[in-house]
Design a protein around this motif. Structure first.
Motif: not given
Ligand SMILES: Nc1ncnc2c1ncn2[C@@H]1O[C@H](COP(=O)(O)OP(=O)(O)OP(=O)(O)O)[C@@H](O)[C@H]1O
Ligand SMILES: Nc1nc2c(c(=O)[nH]1)N=C(CO)CN2
Ligand SMILES: [Mg+2]
Length: 208
Positions: A55-84
């Motif tokens: 599972v990948i949990v996404c918070g809404n800190a400004p670093c989210l955008k850059d971290q998404l660029e360098v993370t392979d999310i395929s096949g993972k379950t994505i949980i988004a916290a509100d603003g994320a």
């Protein structure tokens, strides 16, 4: 997490934040009354999305955008916290689950919900107006509360949106929980947000 185990932590949070248990419980009653078999998802849906999954949990800190660029999310379950959610949707990613107290970008959350995101809607003493406005526009809802659970309104543990995502992933036995967009020492936030991030750091630190 059993409510009996969570309750002492909840009481400390209420005292520290100055929130009212009665108002939280009133909000939970209102949400419970708004939920029925037509607009809720079954807990088995969450189990299927999380149990044994990475599972990948996404918070809404400004670093989210850059971290998404360098993370392979395929096949993972994505949980988004509100603003994320909006950050993900803007990149063409529909989260599997959104955890929200309805103070993020609701247009994007409702769009994602229409496209398949299960939405864990949190009732608390300061969002009754938002529950009344947005819950009627949603489907596949799981209700949540930080106080005593009710019909269709669960307490999986956790306080603010980001840490509730982590408690949810833990409750349903994710095989691995990775955090993106969490900067819990961020100083560029309001004073109330700083207090929420301090609680998030403690709660997530104690859990993982
Ligand atoms: N630096 C950060 N700034 C904002 N959110 C962060 C940060 N680091 C981690 N998060 C997590 O991201 C979650 C979602 O952030 P968002 O900005 O949507 O918060 P919010 O909906 O206003 O906050 P809340 O409703 O939890 O007060 C937060 O609940 C928090 O746990
Ligand atoms: N009563 C109350 N409870 C909360 C609040 C809030 O503003 N008021 N914000 C939260 C953040 O997700 C979680 N819980
Ligand atoms: Mg929120």
């Amino acid at each position: 997490m059993e409510f009996k185990q969570w309750e002492p932590i909840y009481l400390d949070i209420l005292e520290d934040m100055g929130f009212s248990r009665e108002e939280d419980e009133q909000a939970a009653i209102i949400l419970s009354r708004m939920l029925d078999k037509d607009n809720t998802a079954d807990l088995s849906v969450l189990r299927k999305l999380i149990a044994g999954k990475s599972v990948i949990v996404c918070g809404n800190a400004p670093c989210l955008k850059d971290q998404l660029e360098v993370t392979d999310i395929s096949g993972k379950t994505i949980i988004a916290a509100d603003g994320a959610t909006a950050v993900l949707v803007d990149r063409g990613i529909i989260p599997d689950i959104i955890v929200t107290d309805l103070d993020g970008d609701l247009e994007k959350e409702i769009l994602a919900n229409k496209r398949g995101s299960v939405v864990v809607v949190h009732a608390h003493g300061d969002n009754i107006d938002k529950l009344e406005r947005y819950v009627p526009l949603m489907k596949d809802i799981i209700g949540s509360t930080q106080s005593v659970p009710l019909v269709n309104v669960y307490n999986f543990g956790g306080f603010s949106d980001g840490d509730r995502c982590v408690f949810l992933a833990d409750e349903f036995h994710a095989s691995e929980i990775k955090l993106l967009g969490f900067d819990l020492d961020d100083v560029n936030v309001t004073d109330i947000k700083k207090k929420k991030l301090i609680w998030a750091k403690k709660l997530i630190g104690d859990l993982l």
